[in-house]
Design an enzyme around this catalytic site. Structure first.
Site, PDB file in Angstrom:
ATOM      1  N   ARG A  18      14.149  20.850  58.593  1.00 25.59           N
ATOM      2  CA  ARG A  18      15.092  19.827  59.063  1.00 25.59           C
ATOM      3  C   ARG A  18      14.704  19.328  60.455  1.00 25.59           C
ATOM      4  NH1 ARG A  18      18.192  18.822  63.392  1.00 25.59           N
ATOM      5  NH2 ARG A  18      18.813  21.007  63.517  1.00 25.59           N
ATOM      6  N   ASP A  19      14.974  20.106  61.483  1.00 26.89           N
ATOM      7  CA  ASP A  19      14.665  19.665  62.847  1.00 26.89           C
ATOM      8  C   ASP A  19      13.160  19.448  63.005  1.00 26.89           C
ATOM      9  OD1 ASP A  19      14.537  19.331  65.647  1.00 26.89           O
ATOM     10  OD2 ASP A  19      16.194  20.698  65.983  1.00 26.89           O
ATOM     11  N   HIS A 211      19.913  27.551  69.981  1.00 32.73           N
ATOM     12  CA  HIS A 211      18.899  26.662  69.412  1.00 32.73           C
ATOM     13  C   HIS A 211      18.134  26.083  70.610  1.00 32.73           C
ATOM     14  CE1 HIS A 211      17.974  23.225  66.453  1.00 32.73           C
ATOM     15  NE2 HIS A 211      17.733  22.618  67.601  1.00 32.73           N
ATOM     16  N   HIS A 213      15.039  24.231  72.260  1.00 31.74           N
ATOM     17  CA  HIS A 213      13.808  23.439  72.216  1.00 31.74           C
ATOM     18  C   HIS A 213      12.948  23.927  73.378  1.00 31.74           C
ATOM     19  CE1 HIS A 213      14.526  20.412  69.050  1.00 31.74           C
ATOM     20  NE2 HIS A 213      15.771  20.835  69.214  1.00 31.74           N
ATOM     21  N   CYS A 244      14.538  15.454  68.498  1.00 32.02           N
ATOM     22  CA  CYS A 244      15.499  14.520  67.938  1.00 32.02           C
ATOM     23  C   CYS A 244      15.121  13.118  68.384  1.00 32.02           C
ATOM     24  CB  CYS A 244      16.903  14.888  68.424  1.00 32.02           C
ATOM     25  SG  CYS A 244      18.155  13.722  67.893  1.00 32.02           S
ATOM     26  N   ASN A 253      10.911  22.740  68.696  1.00 30.95           N
ATOM     27  CA  ASN A 253      11.760  23.929  68.756  1.00 30.95           C
ATOM     28  C   ASN A 253      10.911  25.137  69.129  1.00 30.95           C
ATOM     29  OD1 ASN A 253      14.556  23.343  67.288  1.00 30.95           O
ATOM     30  ND2 ASN A 253      12.977  22.165  66.231  1.00 30.95           N
TER      31      ASN A 253
HETATM   32  P1  HMG Z   1      26.663   4.444  62.081  1.00 32.54           P
HETATM   33  O1  HMG Z   1      25.680   3.327  61.967  1.00 32.54           O
HETATM   34  O2  HMG Z   1      27.304   4.637  63.418  1.00 32.54           O
HETATM   35  O3  HMG Z   1      27.857   4.391  61.057  1.00 32.54           O
HETATM   36  O4  HMG Z   1      25.960   5.770  61.633  1.00 32.54           O
HETATM   37  P2  HMG Z   1      28.181   3.646  59.732  1.00 32.54           P
HETATM   38  O5  HMG Z   1      29.281   4.431  59.128  1.00 32.54           O
HETATM   39  O6  HMG Z   1      28.407   2.197  60.059  1.00 32.54           O
HETATM   40  O7  HMG Z   1      26.905   3.762  58.761  1.00 32.54           O
HETATM   41  C1  HMG Z   1      25.732   3.012  58.907  1.00 32.54           C
HETATM   42  C2  HMG Z   1      24.967   3.008  57.617  1.00 32.54           C
HETATM   43  O8  HMG Z   1      24.647   4.338  57.226  1.00 32.54           O
HETATM   44  C3  HMG Z   1      25.769   2.425  56.447  1.00 32.54           C
HETATM   45  O9  HMG Z   1      24.815   1.883  55.568  1.00 32.54           O
HETATM   46  C4  HMG Z   1      26.365   3.643  55.816  1.00 32.54           C
HETATM   47  O10 HMG Z   1      26.662   3.484  54.461  1.00 32.54           O
HETATM   48  C5  HMG Z   1      25.251   4.645  55.964  1.00 32.54           C
HETATM   49  P3  HMG Z   1      24.514   0.299  55.515  1.00 32.54           P
HETATM   50  O11 HMG Z   1      25.833  -0.334  55.230  1.00 32.54           O
HETATM   51  O12 HMG Z   1      24.011  -0.061  56.890  1.00 32.54           O
HETATM   52  O13 HMG Z   1      23.491   0.163  54.463  1.00 32.54           O
HETATM   53  N1  HMG Z   1      25.708   6.024  56.029  1.00 32.54           N
HETATM   54  C6  HMG Z   1      25.121   7.026  55.347  1.00 32.54           C
HETATM   55  N2  HMG Z   1      24.115   7.051  54.478  1.00 32.54           N
HETATM   56  C7  HMG Z   1      23.783   8.238  53.949  1.00 32.54           C
HETATM   57  N3  HMG Z   1      24.399   9.402  54.299  1.00 32.54           N
HETATM   58  C8  HMG Z   1      25.412   9.411  55.161  1.00 32.54           C
HETATM   59  C9  HMG Z   1      25.820   8.177  55.717  1.00 32.54           C
HETATM   60  N4  HMG Z   1      26.775   7.849  56.606  1.00 32.54           N
HETATM   61  C10 HMG Z   1      26.703   6.525  56.790  1.00 32.54           C
HETATM   62  N5  HMG Z   1      25.983  10.553  55.482  1.00 32.54           N
HETATM   63  C11 HMG Z   1      25.741   8.132  61.202  1.00 32.54           C
HETATM   64  C12 HMG Z   1      26.613   7.025  61.775  1.00 32.54           C
HETATM   65  C13 HMG Z   1      26.369   9.458  61.569  1.00 32.54           C
HETATM   66  C14 HMG Z   1      25.697   7.978  59.687  1.00 32.54           C
HETATM   67  C15 HMG Z   1      24.294   7.990  61.762  1.00 32.54           C
HETATM   68  O14 HMG Z   1      24.358   7.845  63.156  1.00 32.54           O
HETATM   69  C16 HMG Z   1      23.443   9.177  61.412  1.00 32.54           C
HETATM   70  O15 HMG Z   1      23.116   9.386  60.255  1.00 32.54           O
HETATM   71  N6  HMG Z   1      23.036   9.970  62.425  1.00 32.54           N
HETATM   72  C17 HMG Z   1      22.264  11.176  62.204  1.00 32.54           C
HETATM   73  C18 HMG Z   1      21.324  11.387  63.351  1.00 32.54           C
HETATM   74  C19 HMG Z   1      20.557  12.666  63.173  1.00 32.54           C
HETATM   75  O16 HMG Z   1      20.408  13.188  62.085  1.00 32.54           O
HETATM   76  N7  HMG Z   1      20.039  13.202  64.299  1.00 32.54           N
HETATM   77  C20 HMG Z   1      19.265  14.395  64.296  1.00 32.54           C
HETATM   78  C21 HMG Z   1      20.047  15.620  63.989  1.00 32.54           C
HETATM   79  S1  HMG Z   1      20.940  16.249  65.382  1.00 32.54           S
HETATM   80  C22 HMG Z   1      19.772  17.175  66.223  1.00 32.54           C
HETATM   81  O17 HMG Z   1      18.622  17.091  65.946  1.00 32.54           O
HETATM   82  C23 HMG Z   1      20.251  18.157  67.263  1.00 32.54           C
HETATM   83  C24 HMG Z   1      20.226  19.605  66.760  1.00 32.54           C
HETATM   84  O18 HMG Z   1      18.922  19.954  66.326  1.00 32.54           O
HETATM   85  C25 HMG Z   1      20.680  20.561  67.863  1.00 32.54           C
HETATM   86  C26 HMG Z   1      19.964  20.337  69.204  1.00 32.54           C
HETATM   87  O19 HMG Z   1      18.721  20.256  69.232  1.00 32.54           O
HETATM   88  O20 HMG Z   1      20.698  20.238  70.202  1.00 32.54           O
HETATM   89  C27 HMG Z   1      21.176  19.809  65.565  1.00 32.54           C
HETATM   90 MG    MG Z   2      17.306  20.479  67.633  1.00 35.44          MG
END
Ligand code: HMG
Ligand code: MG
Length: 318
Positions: A18-19, A211, A213, A244, A253
């Site tokens: 994933r990450d 977690h 990095h 990210c 990581n």
């Molecule tokens: P948004 O644009 O603010 O919200 O996205 P929205 O509701 O308007 O959705 C936009 C589009 O996404 C729409 O599609 C939705 O249908 C679709 P369109 O009409 O444009 O075709 N959509 C989805 N599609 C599939 N699955 C879903 C979904 N939800 C909406 N679940 C949203 C908000 C949360 C969806 C977006 O910002 C997003 O997906 N963000 C994820 C970012 C991410 O994954 N980042 C990395 C993980 S976090 C990380 O790495 C940190 C961590 O490792 C810990 C650390 O290191 O600190 C965990």
């Molecule tokens: Mg991370």
């Protein structure tokens, strides 16, 4: 009662699929992701964060999450959590037959807004029904608090801020809080302070995970500080990949091979085999078309009983 655990058993929570992959631009096929996950399970990893049910626009590399989960052979005793940001993600996860999820927010609004398009408060409101439903279904539930030590947009983060968010998440019914050093700025004394503050807020060490990095090379030092404070769960990514796309400046990581070597040599048990991890690390580095750049990936292990180098011969399995 402090909730402190005195045993020598550590949980290694693998985030490579994933990450590790989410920030990589080289497309990796679902078949290769499945092979990577299989190699990780072969190595003894029992918690493998498999993918994310997020917007495919936000994270193109993981847009095959539905296909991946449909084809993933579940092994007895292995948990395969997935990231879920909202109810849409929950519905996808439910259809895919998952039984463990992680929601993710941050200590700072600035990062949460860039990463998930919500303030921290909005994210808590969005997670409430997701976590309630997951609880009804009997799923395991984790929550990440990113930017727990520092934010790429707003700078220093007070530990109390991260703890306040963590406490709210615990109240929403998560099993585990994972504090994320998203951009790798934390140092050991800050880790100890955060663990103690969290305990003071009623978050037992058995419910805390870290977690790290390894952006500035402090991840293993931070693991040492967490262990001393009683924490026993650590995230790592085989091959040391990760970062990210919404956290400029984040590097990989903590590498699982570096963590496993360190834990083995320090007398901690965890059930993960270093040679198996190295085989998986070489496999994914090969698929990404990059040299394996982790410390133990390059040097191999070293057996403290025999005083001999180990693990250099482990090659990716076909
Ligand atoms: P948004 O644009 O603010 O919200 O996205 P929205 O509701 O308007 O959705 C936009 C589009 O996404 C729409 O599609 C939705 O249908 C679709 P369109 O009409 O444009 O075709 N959509 C989805 N599609 C599939 N699955 C879903 C979904 N939800 C909406 N679940 C949203 C908000 C949360 C969806 C977006 O910002 C997003 O997906 N963000 C994820 C970012 C991410 O994954 N980042 C990395 C993980 S976090 C990380 O790495 C940190 C961590 O490792 C810990 C650390 O290191 O600190 C965990
Ligand atoms: Mg991370």
């Amino acid at each position: 009662m402090t909730g402190r655990s005195d045993d020598r058993r550590v949980r290694i929570y693998e985030v490579g699929p994933r990450d590790g992959l989410q920030n990589e631009s080289t497309p990796i096929s679902a078949a290769d992701k499945l092979r990577f996950i299989e190699l990780l399970a072969d190595a003894g990893l029992r918690e493998i964060e498999a993918t994310s049910f997020v917007s495919p626009k936000a994270i193109p590399q993981l847009s095959d999450a539905d296909e991946l989960l449909a084809a993933l052979p579940r092994r007895e005793g292995v948990r395969y959590p997935v990231l879920v940001p909202n109810e849409r993600g929950l519905a996808r996860a439910e259809a895919a037959g998952v039984d463990a999820i992680a929601v993710f927010t941050a200590a700072t609004d600035a990062f949460a807004e860039k990463n998930i398009g919500m303030t921290v408060e909005e994210s808590l409101a969005a997670f409430a029904p997701v976590l309630a439903r997951a609880r009804e279904l009997g799923w395991w539930r984790r929550a990440y608090v990113s930017t727990a030590f520092g934010c790429p947009y707003t700078g220093r983060v007070k530990p109390q801020t991260a703890v306040d968010v963590a406490r709210r998440l615990l109240d929403l019914g998560v099993d585990e809080i994972c504090f994320g050093d998203t951009i790798g700025v934390g140092v050991p004394n800050q880790v100890g302070e955060l663990v103690n503050l969290a305990q003071g807020a009623g978050i037992r060490v058995s419910r805390q995970a870290f977690h790290f990095h390894d952006t500035r090379g402090t991840a293993l030092a931070n693991v040492t500080a967490s262990l001393a404070a009683g924490v026993r769960t650590f995230d790592s990514a085989t091959g040391g990949t990760g970062g990210c796309p919404y956290a400029p400046g984040a590097a990989g990581n903590l590498a699982t091979e570096d963590l496993v070597y360190f834990l083995d040599a320090s007398g901690w048990t965890h059930g993960v085999d270093l040679d198996g991890v190295l085989a998986a690390a070489r496999f994914i580095a090969d698929r990404l078309g990059k040299p394996l750049s982790t410390k133990v990936g390059q040097a191999g292990g070293w057996d403290h009983q025999t005083g001999r180098a180990t693990g250099r011969e482990a090659e990716p399995r076909p």
